[in-house]
Design an enzyme around this catalytic site. Structure first.
Site, PDB file in Angstrom:
ATOM      1  N   GLY A  12       0.782  -1.233   0.000  1.00 50.22           N
ATOM      2  CA  GLY A  12       0.000   0.000   0.000  1.00 50.22           C
ATOM      3  C   GLY A  12       0.809   1.276   0.000  1.00 50.22           C
ATOM      4  O   GLY A  12       0.322   2.327   0.434  1.00 50.22           O
ATOM      5  N   ARG A  65     -15.655 -15.421  -9.149  1.00 51.84           N
ATOM      6  CA  ARG A  65     -15.176 -14.067  -9.458  1.00 51.84           C
ATOM      7  C   ARG A  65     -16.335 -13.070  -9.419  1.00 51.84           C
ATOM      8  O   ARG A  65     -16.186 -11.959  -8.930  1.00 51.84           O
ATOM      9  CB  ARG A  65     -14.516 -14.030 -10.839  1.00 51.84           C
ATOM     10  CG  ARG A  65     -13.104 -14.580 -10.794  1.00 51.84           C
ATOM     11  CD  ARG A  65     -12.303 -14.208 -12.030  1.00 51.84           C
ATOM     12  NE  ARG A  65     -10.973 -14.769 -11.898  1.00 51.84           N
ATOM     13  CZ  ARG A  65      -9.886 -14.076 -11.518  1.00 51.84           C
ATOM     14  NH1 ARG A  65      -9.946 -12.790 -11.283  1.00 51.84           N
ATOM     15  NH2 ARG A  65      -8.730 -14.673 -11.381  1.00 51.84           N
ATOM     16  N   LEU A  93     -10.837  -7.453 -12.505  1.00 51.16           N
ATOM     17  CA  LEU A  93     -12.235  -7.128 -12.231  1.00 51.16           C
ATOM     18  C   LEU A  93     -13.065  -7.292 -13.502  1.00 51.16           C
ATOM     19  O   LEU A  93     -12.645  -6.886 -14.589  1.00 51.16           O
ATOM     20  CB  LEU A  93     -12.329  -5.687 -11.717  1.00 51.16           C
ATOM     21  CG  LEU A  93     -11.581  -5.463 -10.397  1.00 51.16           C
ATOM     22  CD1 LEU A  93     -11.302  -3.987 -10.169  1.00 51.16           C
ATOM     23  CD2 LEU A  93     -12.366  -6.063  -9.237  1.00 51.16           C
ATOM     24  N   HIS A 109      -0.094   1.212 -13.124  1.00 55.87           N
ATOM     25  CA  HIS A 109       0.471  -0.038 -13.640  1.00 55.87           C
ATOM     26  C   HIS A 109       1.975   0.161 -13.836  1.00 55.87           C
ATOM     27  O   HIS A 109       2.388   1.163 -14.420  1.00 55.87           O
ATOM     28  CB  HIS A 109      -0.215  -0.393 -14.966  1.00 55.87           C
ATOM     29  CG  HIS A 109       0.324  -1.645 -15.564  1.00 55.87           C
ATOM     30  ND1 HIS A 109      -0.004  -2.890 -15.071  1.00 55.87           N
ATOM     31  CD2 HIS A 109       1.185  -1.854 -16.578  1.00 55.87           C
ATOM     32  CE1 HIS A 109       0.639  -3.808 -15.777  1.00 55.87           C
ATOM     33  NE2 HIS A 109       1.366  -3.203 -16.694  1.00 55.87           N
ATOM     34  N   THR A 141     -10.784   0.347 -17.641  1.00 52.64           N
ATOM     35  CA  THR A 141     -11.859  -0.112 -18.526  1.00 52.64           C
ATOM     36  C   THR A 141     -11.954  -1.627 -18.370  1.00 52.64           C
ATOM     37  O   THR A 141     -11.081  -2.239 -17.742  1.00 52.64           O
ATOM     38  CB  THR A 141     -11.540   0.239 -19.996  1.00 52.64           C
ATOM     39  OG1 THR A 141     -10.311  -0.420 -20.344  1.00 52.64           O
ATOM     40  CG2 THR A 141     -11.410   1.745 -20.200  1.00 52.64           C
ATOM     41  N   LEU A 144      -8.180  -5.222 -19.504  1.00 53.20           N
ATOM     42  CA  LEU A 144      -7.101  -5.080 -18.526  1.00 53.20           C
ATOM     43  C   LEU A 144      -5.967  -4.173 -19.018  1.00 53.20           C
ATOM     44  O   LEU A 144      -5.399  -4.422 -20.084  1.00 53.20           O
ATOM     45  CB  LEU A 144      -6.557  -6.489 -18.256  1.00 53.20           C
ATOM     46  CG  LEU A 144      -5.573  -6.647 -17.113  1.00 53.20           C
ATOM     47  CD1 LEU A 144      -6.265  -6.441 -15.787  1.00 53.20           C
ATOM     48  CD2 LEU A 144      -4.956  -8.042 -17.174  1.00 53.20           C
TER      49      LEU A 144
HETATM   50  N1  NHR Z   1      -9.605  -4.917 -14.031  1.00 52.52           N
HETATM   51  C1  NHR Z   1     -10.006  -4.400 -15.191  1.00 52.52           C
HETATM   52  N2  NHR Z   1     -11.207  -4.758 -15.649  1.00 52.52           N
HETATM   53  N3  NHR Z   1      -9.271  -3.508 -15.904  1.00 52.52           N
HETATM   54  C2  NHR Z   1      -8.063  -3.156 -15.466  1.00 52.52           C
HETATM   55  O1  NHR Z   1      -7.361  -2.282 -16.171  1.00 52.52           O
HETATM   56  C3  NHR Z   1      -7.559  -3.678 -14.231  1.00 52.52           C
HETATM   57  C4  NHR Z   1      -8.388  -4.577 -13.537  1.00 52.52           C
HETATM   58  C5  NHR Z   1      -7.948  -5.151 -12.332  1.00 52.52           C
HETATM   59  C6  NHR Z   1      -6.695  -4.873 -11.846  1.00 52.52           C
HETATM   60  C7  NHR Z   1      -4.452  -3.812 -12.048  1.00 52.52           C
HETATM   61  C8  NHR Z   1      -3.507  -4.614 -12.949  1.00 52.52           C
HETATM   62  C9  NHR Z   1      -2.119  -4.041 -13.015  1.00 52.52           C
HETATM   63  O2  NHR Z   1      -1.916  -2.840 -12.845  1.00 52.52           O
HETATM   64  C10 NHR Z   1      -5.853  -4.006 -12.552  1.00 52.52           C
HETATM   65  C11 NHR Z   1      -6.288  -3.390 -13.736  1.00 52.52           C
HETATM   66  C12 NHR Z   1      -3.973  -8.094 -11.501  1.00 52.52           C
HETATM   67  C13 NHR Z   1      -3.735  -8.903 -12.608  1.00 52.52           C
HETATM   68  C14 NHR Z   1      -3.874 -10.402 -12.519  1.00 52.52           C
HETATM   69  O3  NHR Z   1      -3.636 -11.111 -13.487  1.00 52.52           O
HETATM   70  C15 NHR Z   1      -3.403  -8.294 -13.803  1.00 52.52           C
HETATM   71  C16 NHR Z   1      -3.335  -6.915 -13.893  1.00 52.52           C
HETATM   72  C17 NHR Z   1      -3.580  -6.108 -12.785  1.00 52.52           C
HETATM   73  C18 NHR Z   1      -3.895  -6.711 -11.587  1.00 52.52           C
HETATM   74  N4  NHR Z   1      -4.289 -10.967 -11.345  1.00 52.52           N
HETATM   75  C19 NHR Z   1      -4.503 -12.383 -11.090  1.00 52.52           C
HETATM   76  C20 NHR Z   1      -5.981 -12.742 -11.220  1.00 52.52           C
HETATM   77  O4  NHR Z   1      -6.228 -13.937 -11.464  1.00 52.52           O
HETATM   78  C21 NHR Z   1      -4.096 -12.752  -9.693  1.00 52.52           C
HETATM   79  C22 NHR Z   1      -2.654 -12.467  -9.400  1.00 52.52           C
HETATM   80  C23 NHR Z   1      -2.317 -12.511  -7.903  1.00 52.52           C
HETATM   81  O5  NHR Z   1      -3.239 -12.622  -7.058  1.00 52.52           O
HETATM   82  O6  NHR Z   1      -1.126 -12.377  -7.581  1.00 52.52           O
HETATM   83  O7  NHR Z   1      -6.869 -11.896 -10.989  1.00 52.52           O
HETATM   84  O8  NHR Z   1      -1.164  -4.807 -13.331  1.00 52.52           O
HETATM   85  C1  GAR Z   2       3.276  -1.070  -7.479  1.00 50.91           C
HETATM   86  O1  GAR Z   2       4.498  -1.106  -8.144  1.00 50.91           O
HETATM   87  C2  GAR Z   2       2.126  -1.114  -8.478  1.00 50.91           C
HETATM   88  O2  GAR Z   2       2.373  -0.384  -9.650  1.00 50.91           O
HETATM   89  C3  GAR Z   2       2.085  -2.581  -8.780  1.00 50.91           C
HETATM   90  O3  GAR Z   2       2.336  -3.239  -7.559  1.00 50.91           O
HETATM   91  C4  GAR Z   2       3.054  -2.361  -6.685  1.00 50.91           C
HETATM   92  C5  GAR Z   2       2.206  -2.126  -5.464  1.00 50.91           C
HETATM   93  O4  GAR Z   2       2.929  -1.446  -4.473  1.00 50.91           O
HETATM   94  N1  GAR Z   2       0.814  -2.962  -9.293  1.00 50.91           N
HETATM   95  C6  GAR Z   2       0.629  -4.105  -9.938  1.00 50.91           C
HETATM   96  O5  GAR Z   2       1.544  -4.853 -10.209  1.00 50.91           O
HETATM   97  C7  GAR Z   2      -0.799  -4.405 -10.285  1.00 50.91           C
HETATM   98  N2  GAR Z   2      -0.861  -5.670 -10.906  1.00 50.91           N
HETATM   99  P1  GAR Z   2       2.163  -0.772  -3.244  1.00 50.91           P
HETATM  100  O6  GAR Z   2       1.210  -1.813  -2.680  1.00 50.91           O
HETATM  101  O7  GAR Z   2       3.263  -0.473  -2.286  1.00 50.91           O
HETATM  102  O8  GAR Z   2       1.470   0.441  -3.756  1.00 50.91           O
END
Ligand code: NHR
Ligand code: GAR
Length: 208
Positions: A12, A65, A93, A109, A141, A144
């Site tokens: 966080g 989910r 999501l 990201h 959006t 992802l």
């Molecule tokens: N949801 C939507 N619809 N659109 C986006 O742009 C999103 C989103 C949810 C999360 C963050 C994203 C990132 O910044 C984010 C953007 C998780 C995964 C993933 O594959 C991918 C991208 C991001 C966050 N998660 C796995 C899953 O099955 C679990 C991985 C784990 O728990 O460690 O959901 O990168």
């Molecule tokens: C950050 O680097 C963020 O960009 C990344 O995880 C870290 C979270 O750090 N996000 C992702 O990889 C989303 N898939 P934080 O919990 O200290 O903010």
């Protein structure tokens, strides 16, 4: 006063940066709740110490989910947010979740989108031999990591970087661009036109 709800999964530090800058700079906004999908998320403690409401919606105990998304939306909507932020939030999501928040939901990201959407961005950037890396704040959006880009930061990749050193250097820039992007949102300075974000006062949207 804009109401901000932040979703986290772990440390966080981006959430902390936003809470601090919001207070220090007197934004017309308040972080009203921090919600995690993991009960052990370290950031929950910082939030509760600051008197911010916290909640946990555990994805591991959700039936599906869709059930997780619905429980999460209920926890969020209890705080009536104007702006929803993903800050190191690690669950994808669904479209039904995202649609009601479109235009008022941001993510940070850790890559220079549209390069490397998804997970393990730093490892993939190093494997691709990239000489620049960075982070992107974007509107969320259903697709992802593909929403309109608000702000980016860039850092040089060093010859001796590994995943950890590169992640740390990018993270330091995340703590600069995410609060700035959120500030612009709450000040009403962002417009999305044809999938492209315009900042009304014309400042640079790339920080290096
Ligand atoms: N949801 C939507 N619809 N659109 C986006 O742009 C999103 C989103 C949810 C999360 C963050 C994203 C990132 O910044 C984010 C953007 C998780 C995964 C993933 O594959 C991918 C991208 C991001 C966050 N998660 C796995 C899953 O099955 C679990 C991985 C784990 O728990 O460690 O959901 O990168
Ligand atoms: C950050 O680097 C963020 O960009 C990344 O995880 C870290 C979270 O750090 N996000 C992702 O990889 C989303 N898939 P934080 O919990 O200290 O903010």
């Amino acid at each position: 006063m804009k109401r901000i709800v932040i979703l986290i999964s772990g440390r966080g530090s981006n959430m902390e940066a936003i809470v601090q800058r919001c207070a220090d700079e007197g934004w017309p906004a308040a972080v009203v709740a921090v919600i995690a999908n993991r009960p052990e998320a370290a950031g929950l403690r910082f939030a509760s110490e600051r008197g911010i409401a916290t909640a946990v919606v555990d994805h591991q105990t959700a039936a599906s989910r869709e059930a997780f998304d619905a429980a999460l939306a209920a926890a969020i909507d209890a705080h009536a947010p104007d702006l929803l932020l993903l800050a190191g939030f690690m669950r994808v999501l669904g479209e039904a979740f995202v649609r009601p928040y479109e235009g008022r939901m941001l993510n940070i990201h850790p890559s220079l989108l549209p390069a490397f959407p998804g997970l393990h961005t730093h490892r993939r950037a190093l494997e691709a031999g990239c000489k620049l890396a960075g982070a992107t704040v974007h509107f969320v959006t259903p697709q992802l990591d593909h929403g309109p880009i608000v702000m980016q930061s860039a850092v040089a990749v060093r010859a001796d970087d590994d995943e950890q050193t590169l992640a740390a250097r990018v993270l330091a820039t995340e703590h600069v661009i995410y609060p700035l992007a959120v500030r612009w949102f709450v000040e009403g300075r962002l417009r999305v036109e044809g999938g492209v974000v315009r900042q009304l006062q014309g400042a640079s949207q790339l920080l290096v």
